[in-house]
Design a protein around this motif. Structure first.
Motif, mmCIF file in Angstrom:
data_model
loop_
_atom_site.group_PDB
_atom_site.id
_atom_site.type_symbol
_atom_site.label_atom_id
_atom_site.label_comp_id
_atom_site.label_asym_id
_atom_site.label_seq_id
_atom_site.Cartn_x
_atom_site.Cartn_y
_atom_site.Cartn_z
ATOM 1 N N THR A 14 0.854 -1.185 0.000
ATOM 2 C CA THR A 14 0.000 0.000 0.000
ATOM 3 C C THR A 14 0.888 1.232 0.000
ATOM 4 O OG1 THR A 14 -0.089 0.003 2.408
ATOM 5 C CG2 THR A 14 -1.828 -1.190 1.239
ATOM 6 N N GLY A 15 0.337 2.392 -0.236
ATOM 7 C CA GLY A 15 1.119 3.615 -0.228
ATOM 8 C C GLY A 15 1.410 4.101 -1.630
ATOM 9 N N GLU A 16 2.393 5.005 -1.726
ATOM 10 C CA GLU A 16 2.687 5.658 -2.997
ATOM 11 C C GLU A 16 3.208 4.680 -4.037
ATOM 12 O OE1 GLU A 16 5.469 9.324 -4.709
ATOM 13 O OE2 GLU A 16 5.190 9.037 -2.549
ATOM 14 N N ARG A 17 4.069 3.773 -3.638
ATOM 15 C CA ARG A 17 4.601 2.768 -4.560
ATOM 16 C C ARG A 17 3.831 1.476 -4.346
ATOM 17 N NH1 ARG A 17 10.026 4.263 -6.454
ATOM 18 N NH2 ARG A 17 10.080 2.175 -7.349
ATOM 19 N N ARG A 18 2.991 1.122 -5.272
ATOM 20 C CA ARG A 18 2.140 -0.060 -5.112
ATOM 21 C C ARG A 18 2.751 -1.247 -5.859
ATOM 22 N NH1 ARG A 18 -2.706 0.542 -3.108
ATOM 23 N NH2 ARG A 18 -3.647 -1.091 -4.412
ATOM 24 N N ASP A 19 4.069 -1.507 -5.598
ATOM 25 C CA ASP A 19 4.680 -2.660 -6.244
ATOM 26 C C ASP A 19 4.408 -3.916 -5.416
ATOM 27 O OD1 ASP A 19 6.250 -1.739 -4.199
ATOM 28 O OD2 ASP A 19 8.141 -1.826 -5.288
ATOM 29 N N PHE A 20 4.837 -5.044 -5.924
ATOM 30 C CA PHE A 20 4.590 -6.334 -5.287
ATOM 31 C C PHE A 20 5.892 -6.857 -4.699
ATOM 32 C CE2 PHE A 20 1.293 -5.667 -8.314
ATOM 33 C CZ PHE A 20 0.162 -6.298 -7.818
ATOM 34 N N ILE A 21 5.776 -7.547 -3.561
ATOM 35 C CA ILE A 21 6.980 -8.128 -2.973
ATOM 36 C C ILE A 21 6.806 -9.633 -2.780
ATOM 37 C CG2 ILE A 21 7.653 -6.018 -1.770
ATOM 38 C CD1 ILE A 21 6.750 -7.445 0.853
ATOM 39 N N GLN A 22 7.931 -10.333 -2.994
ATOM 40 C CA GLN A 22 8.041 -11.736 -2.616
ATOM 41 C C GLN A 22 8.910 -11.786 -1.373
ATOM 42 O OE1 GLN A 22 6.914 -14.945 -3.949
ATOM 43 N NE2 GLN A 22 7.654 -15.359 -1.871
ATOM 44 N N GLU A 23 8.381 -12.374 -0.314
ATOM 45 C CA GLU A 23 9.107 -12.410 0.954
ATOM 46 C C GLU A 23 9.775 -13.763 1.151
ATOM 47 O OE1 GLU A 23 8.367 -10.713 5.408
ATOM 48 O OE2 GLU A 23 6.815 -12.055 4.623
ATOM 49 N N TYR A 24 10.969 -13.708 1.750
ATOM 50 C CA TYR A 24 11.724 -14.911 2.113
ATOM 51 C C TYR A 24 12.113 -14.806 3.581
ATOM 52 C CZ TYR A 24 12.497 -15.273 -2.959
ATOM 53 O OH TYR A 24 12.326 -15.345 -4.320
ATOM 54 N N ALA A 25 12.288 -15.967 4.209
ATOM 55 C CA ALA A 25 12.836 -16.016 5.569
ATOM 56 C C ALA A 25 14.243 -16.581 5.505
ATOM 57 C CB ALA A 25 11.973 -16.889 6.468
ATOM 58 N N ILE A 26 15.153 -15.966 6.249
ATOM 59 C CA ILE A 26 16.494 -16.521 6.425
ATOM 60 C C ILE A 26 16.505 -17.136 7.815
ATOM 61 C CG2 ILE A 26 18.955 -16.034 6.582
ATOM 62 C CD1 ILE A 26 16.909 -13.578 4.705
ATOM 63 N N ASN A 27 16.500 -18.464 7.870
ATOM 64 C CA ASN A 27 16.344 -19.188 9.131
ATOM 65 C C ASN A 27 17.671 -19.747 9.623
ATOM 66 O OD1 ASN A 27 13.505 -18.857 8.981
ATOM 67 N ND2 ASN A 27 13.349 -20.638 7.634
ATOM 68 N N ASP A 28 17.765 -19.907 10.956
ATOM 69 C CA ASP A 28 18.935 -20.593 11.501
ATOM 70 C C ASP A 28 18.788 -22.091 11.278
ATOM 71 O OD1 ASP A 28 17.211 -21.601 13.458
ATOM 72 O OD2 ASP A 28 17.886 -20.206 15.007
ATOM 73 N N ARG A 29 19.726 -22.873 11.789
ATOM 74 C CA ARG A 29 19.719 -24.321 11.503
ATOM 75 C C ARG A 29 18.580 -25.051 12.201
ATOM 76 N NH1 ARG A 29 26.081 -25.963 11.922
ATOM 77 N NH2 ARG A 29 25.883 -24.894 13.918
ATOM 78 N N GLU B 270 4.858 -5.961 -11.158
ATOM 79 C CA GLU B 270 3.542 -6.590 -11.273
ATOM 80 C C GLU B 270 3.539 -7.922 -10.543
ATOM 81 O OE1 GLU B 270 1.117 -4.982 -12.559
ATOM 82 O OE2 GLU B 270 2.200 -3.384 -13.622
ATOM 83 N N ALA B 271 2.333 -8.444 -10.306
ATOM 84 C CA ALA B 271 2.211 -9.718 -9.603
ATOM 85 C C ALA B 271 2.796 -10.868 -10.403
ATOM 86 C CB ALA B 271 0.734 -9.988 -9.277
ATOM 87 N N ASP B 272 2.766 -10.768 -11.754
ATOM 88 C CA ASP B 272 3.240 -11.863 -12.594
ATOM 89 C C ASP B 272 4.570 -11.560 -13.291
ATOM 90 O OD1 ASP B 272 2.283 -9.889 -14.188
ATOM 91 O OD2 ASP B 272 1.028 -11.183 -15.459
ATOM 92 N N THR B 273 5.284 -10.519 -12.848
ATOM 93 C CA THR B 273 6.611 -10.238 -13.411
ATOM 94 C C THR B 273 7.523 -11.440 -13.193
ATOM 95 O OG1 THR B 273 6.373 -7.877 -12.939
ATOM 96 C CG2 THR B 273 8.601 -8.687 -13.336
ATOM 97 N N ALA B 274 8.304 -11.797 -14.201
ATOM 98 C CA ALA B 274 9.225 -12.927 -14.077
ATOM 99 C C ALA B 274 10.107 -12.746 -12.842
ATOM 100 C CB ALA B 274 10.084 -13.032 -15.338
ATOM 101 N N LYS B 275 10.354 -13.858 -12.135
ATOM 102 C CA LYS B 275 11.011 -13.743 -10.829
ATOM 103 C C LYS B 275 12.422 -13.175 -10.915
ATOM 104 C CE LYS B 275 12.360 -18.654 -10.627
ATOM 105 N NZ LYS B 275 12.194 -19.904 -9.832
ATOM 106 N N GLN B 276 13.070 -13.339 -12.053
ATOM 107 C CA GLN B 276 14.418 -12.793 -12.175
ATOM 108 C C GLN B 276 14.424 -11.297 -12.489
ATOM 109 O OE1 GLN B 276 13.062 -14.983 -14.206
ATOM 110 N NE2 GLN B 276 13.447 -14.477 -16.371
ATOM 111 N N ASP B 277 13.244 -10.720 -12.774
ATOM 112 C CA ASP B 277 13.162 -9.309 -13.155
ATOM 113 C C ASP B 277 12.739 -8.418 -11.987
ATOM 114 O OD1 ASP B 277 13.897 -9.950 -15.738
ATOM 115 O OD2 ASP B 277 11.835 -10.192 -16.429
ATOM 116 N N TYR B 278 13.247 -8.709 -10.802
ATOM 117 C CA TYR B 278 12.933 -7.869 -9.634
ATOM 118 C C TYR B 278 13.619 -6.512 -9.759
ATOM 119 C CZ TYR B 278 17.521 -9.563 -8.047
ATOM 120 O OH TYR B 278 18.859 -9.868 -7.959
ATOM 121 N N THR B 279 13.054 -5.506 -9.097
ATOM 122 C CA THR B 279 13.637 -4.161 -9.157
ATOM 123 C C THR B 279 14.668 -3.935 -8.059
ATOM 124 O OG1 THR B 279 11.786 -3.314 -7.846
ATOM 125 C CG2 THR B 279 11.619 -3.123 -10.255
ATOM 126 N N VAL B 280 14.458 -4.520 -6.898
ATOM 127 C CA VAL B 280 15.419 -4.427 -5.816
ATOM 128 C C VAL B 280 15.185 -5.600 -4.873
ATOM 129 C CG1 VAL B 280 13.988 -2.974 -4.302
ATOM 130 C CG2 VAL B 280 16.474 -2.871 -4.096
#
Length: 591
Positions: free
Chosen positions: A504-519, A533-543
């Protein structure tokens, strides 16, 4: 202008007369060193009086604006121009001082075997010459920075200021020193002056390892300030510079803690201050590159393209362990079958390193040197050194643990301990080889015990260094480098969390979240990959950006917008995930 400021003309005339007198004295052999020094002093006094007048007038500019009686722009431009000329003339004093320094200490002037032999023969004289050079460098750097400061103020004014500044730039000597070229030389001088004459080789080697690699980075920094690079490359280079300066600063801080008794505090503190200044300068530039000011300044006419006519092309390269460097492209020739990149000192054009391309990275070409002859030291000398080093073992470890609480770069903690471990291990090897020359019946059990103790101490150093680096990497805010290390040590694992969600907010881009877990599977950090976009190829992330648990609900863009200082902006930037790490460990587990 002179009618408006009646004191200006006589002050300027005095500068002209004393400057001409100094040039004449320097050119004519009949003048003694003492007479030339007297002319320098007179010129310095005249320049100081003139500059003080300009500074006093410029200091009233803001007050005059508030009183609604501002200076006309032409007056401001004229004062800045004259202040620029004042500082340019002051550099003739530096040139004269440098000539006097060379004449006084000719044996310490040209790097090479003769200088090294002279330094061994007269260590007191060598250190005296270095200390005088440090003072000279400090004054010259100040003069250059003042001159360039007046130039920057002119560029920040209207068309008249820019036109004047552009004309002044054309008059600057081609290939003249910048403050950065002199700071690189100053670092080298301060390094030599920082250890006491009675200090052991360990402290000298530690300072060499911390400072010498910075020569390439200072050259790169200076080239970046001189050449025009596209924004993405500038960002990469500045990020690398901030990282390298920061790591060196961390190491120097550790050296100050570990070897305090063997350091000259005055010069070591100057070394630390200069490194801090370099780090802050790179950080400030990086912050401006990440989040440009609302009113960006125009193109700097002082810069030129990397492939300027008549010069070797300049190129940015990636070097493992060194980050981004700028070097000269040398075509294939009789010496090198392939094109190579050479990195040279801007101070004296000395070749620092040569690189050959291997895939996406460049690898340094090491010059083969003959191996030193095998040690012939007496057994009792080797054992004496071994016992001395072991006597410092516990204290060194305690200081390293203190250093860990101050360090912001986990790799540097490990490297300091690893370096000490190599010293212990090398002594154990030397002791072993010496014992092998004795008949078996003459070998003492105590000698074997001493050798085993050295090996165990070295192993403990290495193990503690690795443990400290792992602990620090887990405790400090997450960065690409620390995450990469923890993955290599099999301390973390990556898991994708659900599907992309829209912000939400000014930049309405989509995020894929990951967890970095311990052992054990508990989350340490999180990572957000932003998509248009929601269907942008996964390698084409902006940041792609790492998050602490507290930052999980904050987007990269909001963090950047809310950063209140240059360092805060850079800290946000440091959490970015490099493409190689993203493609190897994150994207494969995304849905």
């Amino acid at each position: 202008m002179s009618d408006f400021f009646p004191r200006e003309a006589p002050l300027q005339k005095t500068v002209e007369i004393t400057h001409a007198a100094l040039k004449r004295a320097m050119a004519e052999p009949r003048f003694s060193a003492e007479q030339v020094a007297a002319f320098r002093d007179r010129l310095g006094t005249a320049l100081h009086a003139e500059l003080s007048e300009y500074q006093a007038l410029l200091a009233t500019a803001q007050e005059r604006i508030e009183l609604k009686i501002p200076f006309h722009e032409t007056i401001i431009v004229s004062m800045l121009e004259k202040a620029f000329y004042n500082r340019s003339i002051s550099l003739s004093i530096s040139a004269s001082e440098q000539a006097a320094q060379i004449a006084k200490w000719p044996q310490f002037t040209t790097p090479g075997p003769d200088l090294e032999a002279a330094a061994v023969e007269d260590p007191q004289g060598f250190i005296a010459s270095i200390r005088e050079q440090i003072a000279l460098n400090e004054h010259t750097i100040e003069r250059i920075e003042q001159r360039d400061g007046y130039l920057d103020q002119l560029f920040s004014l209207g068309d008249a200021g820019v036109a004047t500044a552009t004309e002044l730039v054309r008059g600057l000597p081609v290939g003249g020193h910048t403050s950065l070229t002199l700071k690189g030389f100053q670092l080298d001088c301060l390094k030599l002056a920082s250890s006491r004459l009675a200090a052991g080789s360990l402290i000298e080697d530690s300072l060499d390892n911390a400072i010498d690699p910075l020569k390439e980075h200072i050259y790169t920094h200076n080239q970046l300030n001189t050449l025009e690079f596209e924004a993405s490359k500038r960002l990469e280079i500045l990020g690398s510079l901030a990282e390298q300066y920061g790591q060196a600063l961390d190491t120097v801080q550790g050296i100050g803690l570990l070897y305090a008794d063997e350091l000259e505090p005055e010069y070591f503190n100057q070394l630390h201050t200069l490194l801090t200044d370099l780090y802050q300068e790179a950080t400030k530039q990086l912050a401006t590159e990440i989040r440009p000011p609302a009113k960006p300044s125009g193109k700097n006419p002082r810069k030129r393209m990397p492939s300027a006519a008549g010069m070797r092309p300049k190129k940015m390269i990636s070097v493992r362990g060194k980050g981004k460097l700028i070097g000269e492209l040398r075509p294939a020739d009789s010496e090198w079958q392939n094109e190579v990149i050479e990195v040279r000192s801007d101070y004296d054009r000395q070749l620092l390193s040569t690189y050959l391309q291997h895939g996406d990275e460049w690898v340094q070409i090491k010059t083969e040197r003959p191996s030193p002859p095998a040690s012939t030291r007496a057994l009792n000398v080797i054992k004496g050194d071994a016992r001395k080093l072991l006597a410092t073992f516990a204290g060194y470890l305690d200081k390293a643990r203190q250093y860990k609480t101050l360090s912001r770069h986990p790799q540097e903690v490990e490297e300091l301990l690893t370096y000490q471990a190599r010293k212990l291990d090398n002594l154990a090897t030397e002791l072993h080889l010496s014992l092998q020359t004795l008949p078996p019946a003459s070998r003492l059990a105590d000698d074997q015990t001493l050798m085993d103790t050295l090996r165990r101490a070295a192993r403990q150093m290495i193990d503690e260094g690795r443990a400290m680096r792992i602990q620090l990497s887990l405790q400090l805010p997450p960065t690409h480098g620390n995450l990469h290390y923890l993955i290599d040590q099999e301390r973390v694992q990556i898991a994708a969390l659900g599907r992309r969600i829209q912000l939400t907010g000014e930049r309405r881009d989509f995020i894929q979240e990951y967890a970095i877990n311990d052992r054990k599977g508990y989350p340490l950090w999180y990572a957000h990959f932003h998509y248009a976009e929601a269907d942008t190829a996964k390698q084409d992330y902006t940041v792609a950006h790492l998050k602490t648990k507290a930052q999980r609900t904050l987007s990269y863009w909001s963090q950047l917008a809310n950063a209140k200082s240059g360092q805060a902006i850079v800290n946000v930037h440091r959490g970015q995930i490099g493409r190689s790490l993203a493609e190897r460990w994150f994207l494969p587990v995304a849905q």
